[in-house]
Motif scaffolding. Structure first.
Motif, PDB file in Angstrom:
ATOM      1  N   LYS A  61       0.847  -1.188   0.000  1.00 23.12           N
ATOM      2  CA  LYS A  61       0.000   0.000   0.000  1.00 23.12           C
ATOM      3  C   LYS A  61       0.882   1.238   0.000  1.00 23.12           C
ATOM      4  O   LYS A  61       1.780   1.374   0.843  1.00 23.12           O
ATOM      5  CB  LYS A  61      -0.889   0.029   1.247  1.00 23.12           C
ATOM      6  CG  LYS A  61      -1.883   1.204   1.253  1.00 23.12           C
ATOM      7  CD  LYS A  61      -2.052   1.830   2.622  1.00 23.12           C
ATOM      8  CE  LYS A  61      -1.046   2.931   2.884  1.00 23.12           C
ATOM      9  NZ  LYS A  61      -1.283   3.683   4.138  1.00 23.12           N
ATOM     10  N   GLU A 102      -4.842   6.395  -1.329  1.00 20.31           N
ATOM     11  CA  GLU A 102      -3.861   5.321  -1.326  1.00 20.31           C
ATOM     12  C   GLU A 102      -4.095   4.387  -2.503  1.00 20.31           C
ATOM     13  O   GLU A 102      -5.192   4.338  -3.069  1.00 20.31           O
ATOM     14  CB  GLU A 102      -3.900   4.542  -0.009  1.00 20.31           C
ATOM     15  CG  GLU A 102      -5.248   3.944   0.336  1.00 20.31           C
ATOM     16  CD  GLU A 102      -5.295   3.405   1.763  1.00 20.31           C
ATOM     17  OE1 GLU A 102      -4.742   4.058   2.664  1.00 20.31           O
ATOM     18  OE2 GLU A 102      -5.894   2.334   1.960  1.00 20.31           O
ATOM     19  N   VAL A 103      -3.039   3.677  -2.874  1.00 20.46           N
ATOM     20  CA  VAL A 103      -3.102   2.726  -3.985  1.00 20.46           C
ATOM     21  C   VAL A 103      -2.483   1.411  -3.519  1.00 20.46           C
ATOM     22  O   VAL A 103      -1.825   1.343  -2.475  1.00 20.46           O
ATOM     23  CB  VAL A 103      -2.345   3.245  -5.227  1.00 20.46           C
ATOM     24  CG1 VAL A 103      -2.957   4.526  -5.750  1.00 20.46           C
ATOM     25  CG2 VAL A 103      -0.873   3.456  -4.888  1.00 20.46           C
ATOM     26  N   ALA A 133       3.096  -0.145  -6.844  1.00 16.02           N
ATOM     27  CA  ALA A 133       2.470   0.766  -5.886  1.00 16.02           C
ATOM     28  C   ALA A 133       3.030   2.181  -6.017  1.00 16.02           C
ATOM     29  O   ALA A 133       2.280   3.166  -6.011  1.00 16.02           O
ATOM     30  CB  ALA A 133       2.662   0.248  -4.464  1.00 16.02           C
ATOM     31  N   SER A 167       1.875   3.867  -9.222  1.00 12.96           N
ATOM     32  CA  SER A 167       0.432   4.112  -9.145  1.00 12.96           C
ATOM     33  C   SER A 167       0.127   5.315  -8.261  1.00 12.96           C
ATOM     34  O   SER A 167      -0.876   5.999  -8.455  1.00 12.96           O
ATOM     35  CB  SER A 167      -0.295   2.880  -8.609  1.00 12.96           C
ATOM     36  OG  SER A 167      -0.100   1.774  -9.461  1.00 12.96           O
ATOM     37  N   ALA A 168       0.989   5.558  -7.278  1.00 16.59           N
ATOM     38  CA  ALA A 168       0.803   6.702  -6.376  1.00 16.59           C
ATOM     39  C   ALA A 168       1.328   8.001  -6.981  1.00 16.59           C
ATOM     40  O   ALA A 168       1.286   9.047  -6.331  1.00 16.59           O
ATOM     41  CB  ALA A 168       1.502   6.426  -5.049  1.00 16.59           C
TER      42      ALA A 168
END
Length: 294
Positions: A112, A137-138, A152, A155-156
């Motif tokens: 995460k 959050e991703v 992660a 993606s963030a």
């Protein structure tokens, strides 16, 4: 397991499941404490327990008889709807009746990562602390820790580089720990830039490095100039407490936000990021639907 050390708000911390650096002995102690606390408080349903580990000793920070923001992440990671199960238990059913006894088993890694609003909030420092600053959050998921971390991070919104320049400026306490990470970045082909104190330490330990000067010194090259020219693609900056260093660090972090250069403010975060970059450079990152992991 939080990537950052205790002191960073759990809502801002990067988390990984299963734990990557905790020994089996410590994990047994964690499970033992969890059972003892849940039974002693007679909790039926969810319990949020925060523990800290130092020198293999486990400390309990707090216990809350409720779910936490981590429950949706864990439910997706392990494929078990924890909130639904907890509700059924609160209504009188047992975990045994529901077919869920013991610890969940899975053979993948989930990470995460938090999403921060620093680009929109002009003037806010991006150093993480006990006050929560993230707004979302991703999750990254893969069979491999490095791949899950890379998914992660990107993606963030962190544009992790696979080549280019890395600027390193760390406190004296972090110099020994950061050395192997910087060596690895150099071996991957990155150009290493560092402030005088950090560059001396790196050079004395066999890492080729270009010295960068503080803004107040009026000597070229300085970090802000290199960042504006696109020569720095990643920043590792652990805070120091002298007023000049603190001012320079703040200016650099703000510019990094505006230029969308990823920056790391802890050694543990740097370690995870180097692992992610190493895996991404190998290529062949697979995208799979989450149901295929369960």
């Amino acid at each position: 397991e939080h990537i950052e050390e205790a002191g960073v708000h759990s809502g801002d911390a990067t988390m990984v499941l299963p734990c990557q650096t905790i020994s089996p002995e410590v994990m047994e102690r964690v499970i033992e404490i969890t059972n003892q606390v849940a039974l002693a408080l007679q909790i039926k349903g969810c319990m949020n327990l925060q523990l800290a580990v130092k020198d293999d000793e486990v400390f309990m920070l707090e216990a809350n008889p409720r779910a936490s923001r981590t429950v949706p992440f864990i439910s997706k990671a392990i494929g078990i709807p924890l909130a639904k199960l907890a509700t059924k238990v609160m209504l009188g059913e047992t975990l045994k009746d529901l077919g869920h006894v013991g610890v969940a088993k899975f053979d993948h890694v989930a990470v995460k990562a938090s999403v921060f609003p620093f680009l929109k909030l002009v003037g806010v420092d991006s150093i993480l602390g006990p006050e929560m600053k993230s707004t979302g959050e991703v999750m990254g998921i893969d069979k491999n820790y490095g791949a899950a971390m890379y998914k992660a991070m990107i993606s963030a919104g962190n544009k992790l580089p696979l080549q280019g320049g890395v600027y390193v400026t760390v406190s004296d306490a972090d110099k020994a720990d950061i050395l192997p990470l910087v060596k690895e970045l150099h071996e991957m082909g990155f150009t290493i830039y560092a402030t005088k104190g950090t560059s001396t330490h790196l050079r004395n330990n066999g890492v080729p490095v270009i010295t960068v000067y503080k803004v107040a010194e009026n000597v070229s090259p300085d970090a802000l100039g290199l960042m504006r020219r696109g020569e720095i693609n990643l920043i590792i900056n652990t805070p120091t407490y002298s007023s000049g260093s603190r001012r320079d660090g703040y200016m650099m972090r703000r510019l990094a936000v505006e230029l969308e250069i990823p920056f790391l403010t802890t050694v543990h975060g740097a370690k995870a990021t180097v692992c992610a970059i190493r895996r991404a450079r190998q290529g062949d990152l697979k995208v799979r639907d989450i149901a295929s992991y369960h």
